[in-house]
Design an enzyme around this catalytic site. Structure first.
Site, short mmCIF file in Angstrom:
data_model
loop_
_atom_site.label_atom_id
_atom_site.label_comp_id
_atom_site.label_asym_id
_atom_site.label_seq_id
_atom_site.Cartn_x
_atom_site.Cartn_y
_atom_site.Cartn_z
N VAL A 15 0.88 -1.14 -0.12
CA VAL A 15 0.03 0.07 0.02
C VAL A 15 0.79 1.35 -0.01
O VAL A 15 0.55 2.14 -0.82
CB VAL A 15 -0.99 0.14 1.20
CG1 VAL A 15 -1.64 1.38 1.35
CG2 VAL A 15 -1.68 -1.03 1.00
N ARG A 89 -11.08 -6.96 8.74
CA ARG A 89 -10.10 -5.74 9.00
C ARG A 89 -10.20 -5.66 10.57
O ARG A 89 -8.94 -5.39 11.06
CB ARG A 89 -10.66 -4.50 8.32
CG ARG A 89 -10.58 -4.56 6.91
CD ARG A 89 -11.23 -3.29 6.34
NE ARG A 89 -11.43 -3.59 4.77
CZ ARG A 89 -12.18 -3.82 4.28
NH1 ARG A 89 -13.27 -4.22 4.63
NH2 ARG A 89 -11.89 -3.95 2.84
N VAL A 119 -4.28 4.85 6.97
CA VAL A 119 -4.58 3.92 5.85
C VAL A 119 -4.64 2.50 6.63
O VAL A 119 -5.49 1.63 6.28
CB VAL A 119 -3.93 4.10 4.63
CG1 VAL A 119 -4.29 2.98 3.68
CG2 VAL A 119 -3.63 5.54 4.30
N ASN A 121 -5.36 -0.61 8.85
CA ASN A 121 -6.67 -1.32 9.12
C ASN A 121 -6.31 -1.80 10.64
O ASN A 121 -5.19 -2.35 10.94
CB ASN A 121 -7.21 -2.33 8.24
CG ASN A 121 -7.89 -1.73 6.83
OD1 ASN A 121 -8.49 -0.82 7.01
ND2 ASN A 121 -7.63 -2.19 5.85
N ASP A 149 -14.13 2.00 -0.76
CA ASP A 149 -15.19 1.22 -0.94
C ASP A 149 -16.34 2.26 -1.73
O ASP A 149 -17.14 1.74 -2.91
CB ASP A 149 -16.33 1.02 0.51
CG ASP A 149 -15.04 0.82 1.68
OD1 ASP A 149 -15.24 -0.49 2.12
OD2 ASP A 149 -14.10 1.80 1.80
N ARG A 152 -15.34 1.84 -5.45
CA ARG A 152 -15.81 0.27 -6.05
C ARG A 152 -17.30 0.26 -6.21
O ARG A 152 -17.86 -0.19 -7.24
CB ARG A 152 -15.53 -0.74 -4.69
CG ARG A 152 -14.11 -1.20 -4.61
CD ARG A 152 -13.82 -1.89 -3.38
NE ARG A 152 -12.25 -2.31 -3.44
CZ ARG A 152 -11.61 -2.61 -2.29
NH1 ARG A 152 -12.19 -2.77 -1.18
NH2 ARG A 152 -10.38 -2.94 -2.38
N HIS A 176 -15.37 1.35 7.52
CA HIS A 176 -14.33 0.75 6.24
C HIS A 176 -14.40 -0.81 6.78
O HIS A 176 -13.32 -1.24 7.25
CB HIS A 176 -13.14 1.49 6.11
CG HIS A 176 -12.26 0.58 5.28
ND1 HIS A 176 -12.60 0.53 3.88
CD2 HIS A 176 -11.04 0.07 5.29
CE1 HIS A 176 -11.86 -0.25 3.19
NE2 HIS A 176 -10.87 -0.55 3.94
#
Ligand SMILES: NC(=O)c1ccc[n+]([C@@H]2O[C@H](COP(=O)([O-])OP(=O)(O)OC[C@H]3O[C@@H](n4cnc5c(N)ncnc54)[C@H](O)[C@@H]3O)[C@@H](O)[C@H]2O)c1
Length: 307
Positions: A15, A89, A119, A121, A149, A152, A176
């Site tokens: 990431v 997560r 960022v 999780n 999300d 997406r 999230h």
């Protein structure tokens, strides 16, 4: 020390490195410093990223230390454990909360003005930990939340309707994670409410939302990690901060009363500028969406109370 258009990224795994690459390809920052406890990894990531720069522009990329935070406008935290196949997560909370409690004070010690973008999780829980450590910096601390999300969801709606996803305005809010909520009542394609579109009637919306919500599980099954889309999202957040664009994004931030929800970090649409969160929008939600959002907040609060 005056601050530069510089981003320090802590965590140079999938990431962190992809976020750096997205920043480079979009020429968002003047400088990027990458920090990781794995020195061999971070050196190799930096070399590979540096070699991409001539194809894209001008970004200076370096192996960083915490000293680099001193003149960075933004610190992005992407370090720690990631989901393995079958993990939620929230399963990552024990390991990553220890790491975050160690890192966040070090960040603000170097630079009390830094904008801190979480960022790692579970992003809402870790953002909450950071806000509790530094309550006066609430507006400077936020998490990428449900930007991924929502992207997406927009992609899937666009694909179903054969419309450019940039013309799909739809948000997922709340955690999230598994309790997140799609705001169908406020979603539009162009300026047409999606509730009026027959192509999305019946079970189509539910099927699209389920695919968006469960995308990470599907991707992790095939390639262990998800990174291109979140990397692009991180670059968009950094662009909003470094260039004070006041873009609206569903980032995870401290909620203090909205929709009857108090004292927890979760995603709702917020305005992002050079000072971090500069304002919030409180869209009118349906009764069902409000109920689901409250349930999502409760899910997060339960985890926080067990920490
Ligand atoms: N918020 C989102 O939308 C989103 C999306 C994808 C992944 N993630 C999360 O991002 C995190 C990173 O995922 P990844 O796939 O890059 O994992 P990864 O394992 O590839 O990278 C994590 C890196 O963190 C480093 N690290 C661990 N502890 C550290 C410390 N104390 N200081 C500095 N570096 C340290 C490791 O050496 C490793 O290189 C995970 O928590 C994952 O769940 C979040």
């Amino acid at each position: 020390m005056s601050l530069k258009n510089k981003v320090t990224i802590i965590g140079a795994g999938f990431v962190g490195s992809t976020s750096a690459y997205s920043l480079i390809t979009n020429n968002v920052a003047e400088e990027i410093a990458l920090i990781d406890i794995n020195q061999e990894l971070v050196k190799s990531q930096v070399m590979d990223l540096q070699h991409s720069v001539p194809f894209w522009g001008f970004t200076k990329v370096k192996v960083g230390t915490y000293q680099d935070i001193k003149d960075s406008k933004i610190v992005v935290i992407t370090c720690g454990a990631s989901q393995k196949e079958g993990d939620t997560r929230l399963d990552l909370v024990a390991k990553n909360s220890v790491i975050i409690k160690d890192i966040v004070p070090k960040v603000f010690k170097q630079n009390p003005k830094a904008i801190l973008v979480m960022v790692t999780n579970p992003v809402d829980i870790l953002t909450n930990i950071a806000v509790k450590l530094f309550p006066t910096k609430r507006n400077q601390i936020f998490g990428s939340g449900t930007i991924l999300d929502s992207a997406r969801l927009r992609f899937l709606i666009g694909e179903k309707l054969d419309v450019n996803p940039s013309s799909v305005h739809a948000y997922i809010v709340g955690e999230h994670g598994d309790s997140e909520v799609a705001l169908w009542s406020t979603a539009t394609v162009g300026n047409v409410p999606v509730e009026n579109l027959k192509e999305l009637a019946g079970g189509v919306k539910k099927s699209i939302f389920d695919q968006a919500k469960n995308a990470a599980y599907a991707i992790i099954k095939g390639k262990q990690s998800t990174y291109y889309a979140i990397g692009a999202g991180v670059a968009q957040i950094c662009h909003a901060v470094l260039h004070n664009t006041k873009a609206v994004m569903p980032v995870s931030h401290y909620i203090n009363g909205e929709y009857g929800i108090k004292d927890v970090c979760l995603s709702l649409p917020a305005i992002i500028g050079s000072q971090g969160i500069t304002g919030t929008l409180n869209p009118k939600l349906s009764a069902l969406e409000q109920k689901q959002l409250k349930a999502s907040a409760q899910t997060l609060k339960k985890v926080i109370s067990q920490l």
